[in-house]
Design a protein around this motif. Sequence first.
Motif, PDB file in Angstrom:
ATOM      1  N   ASP A  97      30.339  74.012  66.315  1.00  0.00           N
ATOM      2  CA  ASP A  97      29.437  75.113  65.967  1.00  0.00           C
ATOM      3  C   ASP A  97      30.188  76.246  65.242  1.00  0.00           C
ATOM      4  OD1 ASP A  97      27.649  77.157  65.930  1.00  0.00           O
ATOM      5  OD2 ASP A  97      27.169  77.103  68.072  1.00  0.00           O
ATOM      6  N   ILE A  98      29.806  76.472  63.985  1.00  0.00           N
ATOM      7  CA  ILE A  98      30.476  77.493  63.165  1.00  0.00           C
ATOM      8  C   ILE A  98      30.276  78.884  63.775  1.00  0.00           C
ATOM      9  CG2 ILE A  98      30.566  78.555  60.845  1.00  0.00           C
ATOM     10  CD1 ILE A  98      31.322  75.647  60.763  1.00  0.00           C
ATOM     11  N   VAL A 143      29.611  74.783  55.090  1.00  0.00           N
ATOM     12  CA  VAL A 143      28.673  75.021  56.188  1.00  0.00           C
ATOM     13  C   VAL A 143      28.445  76.515  56.386  1.00  0.00           C
ATOM     14  CG1 VAL A 143      28.063  74.392  58.542  1.00  0.00           C
ATOM     15  CG2 VAL A 143      29.718  72.999  57.282  1.00  0.00           C
ATOM     16  N   GLY A 161      27.151  79.524  58.448  1.00  0.00           N
ATOM     17  CA  GLY A 161      26.813  79.986  59.792  1.00  0.00           C
ATOM     18  C   GLY A 161      25.737  81.053  59.705  1.00  0.00           C
ATOM     19  N   ASN A 181      24.167  74.891  59.853  1.00  0.00           N
ATOM     20  CA  ASN A 181      25.050  74.675  60.997  1.00  0.00           C
ATOM     21  C   ASN A 181      24.315  73.915  62.107  1.00  0.00           C
ATOM     22  OD1 ASN A 181      27.139  75.015  62.846  1.00  0.00           O
ATOM     23  ND2 ASN A 181      26.426  77.053  63.485  1.00  0.00           N
ATOM     24  N   PHE A 187      26.463  68.507  61.111  1.00  0.00           N
ATOM     25  CA  PHE A 187      25.955  69.002  59.823  1.00  0.00           C
ATOM     26  C   PHE A 187      24.994  67.961  59.214  1.00  0.00           C
ATOM     27  CE2 PHE A 187      30.435  70.642  60.294  1.00  0.00           C
ATOM     28  CZ  PHE A 187      30.027  71.736  61.040  1.00  0.00           C
TER      29      PHE A 187
END
Length: 708
Positions: A418-419, A450, A452, A479, A483
């Motif tokens: 998880d970003i 990606v 966030g 995110n 992905f």
Amino acid sequence: MSELVQFTKVDGIAVVTINNPPVNALSSAVSAGIATAVAQIENDPSIKGVVFIGAGRTFVAGADIKEFGELTSGKIICRESLKPLLMRIEDLRVPVVMAIHGTAFGGGLELAMAGHYRIALRDAQVGQPEVKLGIIPGAAGTQRLPRLAGVAKAVEMCAEGAPVKAEDALKSGILDRLVEGDLLQAAIVFAKEVAARPAPKTRERNDKLGRPEQTSPILAAARETARKKQRGLLAPLAAIDAIEAATRLPFEEGCQKEEELFTKCLFSDQSKALIHAFFGEREVAKIPDIPKETPIVPVTSVGIVGAGTMGGGIAMVFANAGIPVLLKETDQAPIDRGLANIQKNYANSVKRGRFTQQFVDERLKFIRPTLDYGDFSGVDMVIEAVFESMALKKEVFRELDRVCKQGAILATNTSSLDIDEIASATSRPKSVIGTHFFSPANVMRLLEIVRGAATGKEAIATCMQLSKKIGKVGVLVGNCMGFVGNRMFGPYRREAQFLVEEGATIEAVDKALYEFGMAMGPLATGDLAGLDVGWRIRKELRHLEKPGVRQAFIEDRLCELGRFGQKTGAGWYKYDENRKPSPDPEVAALIRRWTSEAGIPQRQISAEEIVERCIYTLVNEGARLLEEGIALRAVDIDIIYLNGYGFPAHRGGAMWYADSVGLRKVYERICDFQRRLGSWWEPAPLLQRLAEEGKTFAEFSSRQSVAA
Ligand code: 3H9
């Protein structure tokens, strides 16, 4: 005179300038402009020579590909043939000099070959890349090119589509002279020099065409290479057939044969898919809420945390692009190992002829090792490439937050974490972004970028622009776990395992998907990537599994036996010391035992079912990603699958493929699988809706883009 084509006269030399930015594509309007200029030259006896040149950054990069799409979709019913216009140019009574800079590709090279002479700047390139669009040269390129460059070179260029540098084109006879400095001036001087000489017509030059006994082996070898290297593609073979016609038939008849083959290719599904991929690759760079003017951070130096396989590969990517890299590790031993791996990879590239030793020596100077975070204080961007552990990544980002200058981009190469949680370890989440490189990073073209929840537009714009600079195709994704690419890949590989559990052999599953066009079968891919990677993640996430939902189990059992794939010499297959796979009867016996213990009925499964189940599961998950907005458009998913997962380019990507099969049919098959197999086949609501409305993913995506 049209704005797209300008005509002037300088000391008795007519100068025709093609001005259709950005790449001077030969649209119908440009062709009409050229025709007007040619008429003017035909009617002006004071003209002693002609120069054709491109305005801006290039000569002519080809016919206008958009018009092909309009033609095949029925938006326009016909397109003026370029061939008669090129004949008129070749028949002009005064010499025509084609002055080339940038690229003379496709129709651009065909135009150039209709001139009597070709001069070019040293950094120019020529090529017939049509095959990459699923077509062949359609304006006599297959007939004129072998007359200038010989059959072997023409076959290579038309069947493989690779660009040829000016120096090489001069040696092959495509160009007559290389010049430096002011191209137009040089072309005018050249035109005056040759004005009094008879103008040599390319179509009348037959000396390089060879006799059948000379050309037959060349053509046969080219066909064999095309069948192997461009598996399943029609256009390379068509290009070779057209060149064969040049060697066997008079020019006019050869042109007719080319026309037939060109039309057949243009209206093929393959060409539509490849043209979709060409424009798709450019479309993904356009993010609806991030305008072109968004400021970017100029990235002139990069820090990389972690010198393992990914970190080392990423360091090579930046070094190759001429961007200095600081490669950080915790101790001297891993940094030494990392640098040794980089050197080994570069040495292999030299061995394979991809790079020269000199290039590699220069690149290595761009990579500097460090053990100290403090050295990152001046870099414009850091990419973290440490082990996939949230705790570790957060620790790294806390350090980066402490040492990096404000405004620096802080990127993570995580493939699934998880970003937002990673960003929460910093005081500047707007600078935090995911840059998911694919292994091997220095080879694979895909870069998932990606976004966030707090990622700033500046960071996104910077990464999108940077991706092009480092030779990657950057695709922006949202995110979520895995992905876009890996979230789809999970169910795809799980379905491949289910098929084996139900009675398909390992080889049958891989063969069916390989024959569909995938670069590798899903089980062989697992062996290559390492089965233990997924096994570890599954163990960690077991608590999230829904009770009663079928789980694949063979891979876990193989891992329990230490069969991690290629790296342990055994996985789904067994491998010799050169990593050559062969079927393993031991695994087949184990699978029979395990499935019988689990009470799974065994049956014959057709290749068609294998392909449908694996590919439609990609499509179903893709539809969910689209609906959730994790993927911006269907084309983004396609470009991810074409560049990162070995999806066959001539099928256009998973979503394009589903559109071409028809969403109604895909939906009905998925409903059937749900009834027969189980709840994991529940159709995605978006797929159901589009199927019922008779729409496509592409139509859904174009609505989304407009709305954004
Ligand atoms: C052909 O010639 C058939 C013939 O035999 C004749 C038959 C009758 N048409 O790539 P970029 C757009 S087939 C229309 O980002 P770069 C592109 O979409 C053709 N549009 O720039 C983009 O638009 P946007 C054979 C084209 O500097 C913009 O131009 N030729 C065409 O990285 C900038 O492109 C080829 O296959 C086109 N032909 O690379 C060459 N080309 O800004 C295809 C580009 O809206 N083109 N656009 O996104 C290329 O390989 C690269 O564009 C090139 C420049 C190397 C030229």
